[in-house]
Design an enzyme around this catalytic site. Structure first.
Site, PDB file in Angstrom:
ATOM      1  N   SER B 104       0.637  -1.030  -0.223  1.00  0.00           N
ATOM      2  CA  SER B 104       0.451  -0.123   0.151  1.00  0.00           C
ATOM      3  C   SER B 104       0.769   0.788  -0.032  1.00  0.00           C
ATOM      4  O   SER B 104       1.878   0.839   1.051  1.00  0.00           O
ATOM      5  CB  SER B 104      -1.046  -0.303   1.544  1.00  0.00           C
ATOM      6  OG  SER B 104      -1.617   1.128   1.672  1.00  0.00           O
ATOM      7  N   TYR B 128      -1.827   5.860  -4.389  1.00  0.00           N
ATOM      8  CA  TYR B 128      -2.883   6.418  -4.503  1.00  0.00           C
ATOM      9  C   TYR B 128      -1.737   8.074  -5.339  1.00  0.00           C
ATOM     10  O   TYR B 128      -0.581   8.369  -4.600  1.00  0.00           O
ATOM     11  CB  TYR B 128      -3.165   7.026  -3.331  1.00  0.00           C
ATOM     12  CG  TYR B 128      -3.926   6.320  -2.792  1.00  0.00           C
ATOM     13  CD1 TYR B 128      -5.797   6.030  -3.344  1.00  0.00           C
ATOM     14  CD2 TYR B 128      -3.258   5.391  -1.145  1.00  0.00           C
ATOM     15  CE1 TYR B 128      -6.545   4.996  -2.009  1.00  0.00           C
ATOM     16  CE2 TYR B 128      -4.748   5.084  -0.488  1.00  0.00           C
ATOM     17  CZ  TYR B 128      -5.610   4.291  -0.985  1.00  0.00           C
ATOM     18  OH  TYR B 128      -6.093   3.582  -0.536  1.00  0.00           O
ATOM     19  N   THR B 154      -5.094   2.794  -7.663  1.00  0.00           N
ATOM     20  CA  THR B 154      -6.581   2.642  -6.682  1.00  0.00           C
ATOM     21  C   THR B 154      -7.471   4.202  -8.103  1.00  0.00           C
ATOM     22  O   THR B 154      -6.537   5.131  -6.985  1.00  0.00           O
ATOM     23  CB  THR B 154      -6.536   2.927  -5.718  1.00  0.00           C
ATOM     24  OG1 THR B 154      -5.741   1.557  -4.665  1.00  0.00           O
ATOM     25  CG2 THR B 154      -7.435   3.096  -4.454  1.00  0.00           C
ATOM     26  N   LYS B 231      -7.028  -0.922  -9.931  1.00  0.00           N
ATOM     27  CA  LYS B 231      -8.134  -1.407  -8.870  1.00  0.00           C
ATOM     28  C   LYS B 231      -9.629  -0.588  -8.486  1.00  0.00           C
ATOM     29  O   LYS B 231      -8.967   0.847  -8.369  1.00  0.00           O
ATOM     30  CB  LYS B 231      -7.728  -1.335  -7.891  1.00  0.00           C
ATOM     31  CG  LYS B 231      -7.845  -1.665  -6.746  1.00  0.00           C
ATOM     32  CD  LYS B 231      -7.106  -2.543  -5.651  1.00  0.00           C
ATOM     33  CE  LYS B 231      -7.515  -2.982  -4.381  1.00  0.00           C
ATOM     34  NZ  LYS B 231      -7.979  -1.804  -3.209  1.00  0.00           N
ATOM     35  N   HIS B 255     -13.252  -1.635  -2.890  1.00  0.00           N
ATOM     36  CA  HIS B 255     -12.364  -0.786  -1.778  1.00  0.00           C
ATOM     37  C   HIS B 255     -12.879  -2.126  -0.587  1.00  0.00           C
ATOM     38  O   HIS B 255     -12.738  -1.133   0.514  1.00  0.00           O
ATOM     39  CB  HIS B 255     -12.322   0.103  -1.754  1.00  0.00           C
ATOM     40  CG  HIS B 255     -11.235   0.743  -1.420  1.00  0.00           C
ATOM     41  ND1 HIS B 255      -9.938   1.083  -1.952  1.00  0.00           N
ATOM     42  CD2 HIS B 255     -10.472   0.404   0.167  1.00  0.00           C
ATOM     43  CE1 HIS B 255      -9.448   1.836  -0.892  1.00  0.00           C
ATOM     44  NE2 HIS B 255      -9.871   1.513  -0.032  1.00  0.00           N
TER      45      HIS B 255
END
Lengths: 359, 359, 359, 359
Positions: B104, B128, B154, B231, B255
């Site tokens: 992440s 992100y 994402t 995603k 999510h």
């Protein structure tokens, strides 16, 4: 962020149990009450991604009146029962949130005071048509003079639904509170515990005009000189009748599950009304709208806006006028969030295909 | 055999209640969270019998990378919150299980350390996109240099979903933990209890680029020189847009039920994405995959692989790196079992007709 | 009248908790276990009235063997774990009730003793095919010599389903009990508590032949000289394969929800198997049949008979051989009652239109 | 307003637990009992608004007999078990409410006394046809002489359903109570606790004629000289058979969920019966009708009237004859309310499109 999910719990700490039952309850088996919520939840969202939502606006208009978000204050009764700020507090909270308040005929404060508290914010007046049409016309003139800019005619209450909680509680207004806009004989006549069952039911069944048909819409538009929003429509054919009789807008509503026991959920009824109206007038919806995703669902089904009732009362109970503002702000904020997460930068970007077909 | 069904219970014994809420919770009414699981369960399996399954292989590839089973590690944040092994522990566990870890952006350990712990195992980086594109490009260069071989972009988080548990808890990172790959100003800024509501929400809404469109895919592929996996796609039309913009693969995801309140279950969305993509890129899916039968269901609907998030975190919490390995081994083993019991000797033997039509 | 609804409660009073878990449990999330029951219940009955049901017969035949009712004893393991009467008690009870017992490979008493207890009543033998085909052939010869008249080949257990209750309990046979018809090395090797997880799973995965295809049916018919009933079919195409390979009958079964996690309910699978088989062989069904109305539902869907497993074990646990007889008598009596209340004087009067279309 | 929702609770305070179980229970898994209620609830109402409902009439006729509302008293047994007023109390209550009482063959007071208590109000007699046709003919002559104006022939009880509550309780009439209209040998033969299981089941299975076919309808009409209402029909084809055999009306009924375990809900069966009958005779329905909205639903599906059983018994238990009157008045009042809220001024205004299509 106000927490809409626990709002009822917080209100429950301050409301008298009978008042809480009055607000939260429904009629009969309360299946319409539960089904209203479940029907929105069952509509699953198919969000768009990778759209520019750096600036999201929830702004729209209702009857050409700008509102910050498509979330209006549904008419609910007896705000002094919830908080000393009463309907004036609700008006102030709605004004600060950029919403429209619909004031109930069963207000416990005079419309003039309520309008003054709103300080120029748009105020609509919900009307039960009394058997005494002359008295009704006078009331309409008065609310117009006070600054109300639309009449919301409730049509799903020719008689009162059987609300068992109120019957069991012998629900009535406590001493000192009155329905200030009903004929004098009705204003103070339901002292707490005076008779078995619900005093409200006795009152409504005596005073409300159960004979009215769609002709009342034209009559009301004439005597009132204001647009008439018809609230309580659940069928396409009825919607067409109302539009042809002069309705300025419709509210798809089952009265929050408080009238006809077993009434269809509003999320289920909305599409056929939208379809039948075919864009001629605006269509709003209420019942079980509990967050921004429900607002988006309603828009996706063709509603122009939603009305919320119980949460506003709970906000009033928990925090007075500021609680009302906070609740409406939370709806607006959550609507903005849902729009952004659906890839919609404005309410105009909401399309029907945001909803998944049910399996 | 690790017992996936009681994994959360075991993790709950070690996690701080706020951390547990952060991991297990969803947004809004948590219906998407529940629906993710229920949608897999509703798909009933029609197994084949009397096929030679004396040797069952769960092996497959994702983006040409061999994996022992079609079960990848979904990106999840803050592994040091779960266990002192942190993201490095997860990387080691994933490596030993022959899986791919998606790290992440909100890692609490530097990507270089995590890659080193994986010891050459495939590592993908979840991204992100920050409003500061220059900073984003630097991050991408860094993770590539550290050995990451794919970027997982994402796209379902232009703003943060309303996670009521975190709001109520005032969830924030405890002192000493930081998001080590966000701009310095954001790394340490949410001291526990410093402000009401979720610090994460404030952070995300300030930093994440909500304006990006599918153009970001090509930009990212260019600056990163790595395949871009998108995603958070739940619709066929969005899937096509992503593929045409250069996506190397897609992850059908809501999510984990943590973003759009009311989002469609991934098992419901998967078929339309697979159909729209029509084999041009690989499609993965996450959300509610709780055992081997869910993996087989996903494959039968056309997914190439699944990602699992919460169970991996729970394994980490309960047993550090070895717990992660055990969880992934359990998924692989349960996938092998489900394949055998479906009469499939390999993932290629899984066909759509293993799923029953719903009644 | 024996009360099938409380049978499990009564058995629970006598069974060791691990044994009770072994019998009542299912695999994975136990959704197949629950769905088996729910799927029968969902099929609502449209009874005929005003038909002469003064004399109702439940009699029928299975593989030309007359039975008092279309309710057979499903193969279940380890009857000595339930009651000292063991499999011999079950055989005696089944014989007195005019049923057919299917004896499990995992019997804890020798087939010869069990056959003797049945005293000439029809006895079928359930077979797990061992990797050692020679040993399997010897076992088949032995059970034939003992008087078994059909082989019930279980095909849904190439590996054991993940039964979490047994894993948690470390389920194994207590000292003194053995699987008397498995190769000697396997008979006594799972002392209670000797290793983590289920000893049965380890045993099955080592010994059972996971490579067999439909060819095993012909092989078994040849070496055994007995009709081969194939148990564990859930699909029409597999059913056709089995019939063409020589199956004498089929059992639509998901192993009582104990094998493939998420397997379709047998009531849902039955119609497609009946349709595919098209009358060429008899079709039976098991799983969740909990009373006479379920028997009638199964017949209406085209089954020739049902098998019941857990209730028979519970009857044995609660009352030994007489408990088994009572349970089977209760099924027969309740089937007669359901037939009468459907206006059917015999099983031949049961037609598909006794079932309502689902709304 | 009597509170139908809490009626059972109030009755439970006065009834012997065995009597309460007898009245409230169903057969088998009680799914038919629950499904009866759920099936009405699932039919959501699409009310009309803005119709003149200032004067609503619930009046209608059944077999040309005027009734104040389309709500009749279903036949139920043993009223002296509920209250010392017995069947006479029920008759008086029904008379005062302007309803029709259907007196059960299993009355605990003689038909003459019951008729006298009704004081000229319409009284119908429910008939179980005894194996002794001569005795049955005498009973029919007697009830006709007593003033009964129709026979309600129960056809869904060739044998008694398995009512597990009664079996567990060893339910039987207490000393002093008798079925006064059964052959003498049967009247007093089930002393409380004398034998295991339900004495009623033993009694019914011995005496009731399970051989009767639709020919009984003509026979009964001939010997009785009264219209024959056939109660217990759940299928269109059976309905046609009954009509062609001379039935004057039909009752769609599954005996309150007390006979065939798993029987279809009456709300589900009603449309096909109405359709098959095609207006040739009146069709009534019972089972789970718990308020005015259910009455409207039944009318919308084509029923002429409903019958209510348990609520009447509960009213009798709680308040004797006045309790029965109150319950029936409550049904009539709630029916008027539901009609008004549906925009229907009379039962003739109820149309099929008041029901929503199910999603």
């Amino acid at each position: 962020v106000i927490d809409l999910a626990t709002l009822e719990d917080r209100a429950a700490e301050t409301l008298h149990p009978h008042a809480l039952d009055y607000y939260r309850g429904g009629s009969g088996d309360e299946s319409a009450l539960a089904d209203n919520v479940a029907a929105w939840t069952a509509l699953r969202l198919r969000p768009h991604v990778l759209r520019d939502v750096s600036s999201v606006s929830t702004a729209t208009t209702v009857l050409a009146t700008p509102v910050r978000a498509p979330v209006l204050v549904a008419p609910t009764a007896y705000h002094l029962l919830a908080h000393p700020d009463g309907e004036s507090g609700t008006a102030r909270g709605a004004a600060e949130a950029g919403s429209v308040m619909v004031l109930s005929t069963f207000t416990t404060q005079p419309v003039e005071d309520v309008a003054r508290a709103g300080d120029g914010a748009p105020l609509w007046f919900q009307l039960y048509v009394n058997k005494d049409r002359g008295w009704t016309a006078e009331l309409v003139a008065r609310v117009r003079a006070a600054g109300c800019t639309a009449l919301v005619l409730t049509v799903d209450l020719p008689v009162l639904g059987l609300r068992l909680r109120d019957e069991r509680n012998g629900f009535a207004l406590p001493p000192g509170l009155a329905r200030v806009h009903v004929p004098p004989a009705s204003a103070y006549d339901d002292d707490l515990g005076a008779s078995p069952g619900s005093a409200l039911r006795a009152h409504v069944n005596r005073d409300v005009d159960a004979s009215m048909t769609e002709d009342v819409i034209g009559w009301l538009a004439d005597v009132g000189g204001l647009p008439v929003v018809v609230k309580g429509v659940l069928r396409g054919d009825d919607a067409v009748r109302c539009v042809e009789a002069g309705a300025a807008a419709l509210v798809v509503s089952n009265h929050g599950g408080r009238q006809l026991d077993g009434a269809v959920a509003t999320a289920r009824a909305l599409p056929e009304v939208v379809d039948a109206v075919d864009g001629r007038v605006e269509v709003y919806v209420d019942g079980g709208v509990r967050g921004g995703s429900d607002v988006v669902r309603a828009l996706a089904l063709g509603a122009r806006a939603v009305l919320v009732g119980r949460p506003v009362v709970y906000g009033l109970a928990a925090g007075g006028w500021a609680g009302v503002r906070d609740v409406l702000d939370a709806y607006a904020e959550d609507t903005a969030r849902a729009l952004a997460l659906c890839g919609a930068a404005s309410v105009d970007d909401v399309t029907a295909d945001l909803l998944a077909r049910e399996p």
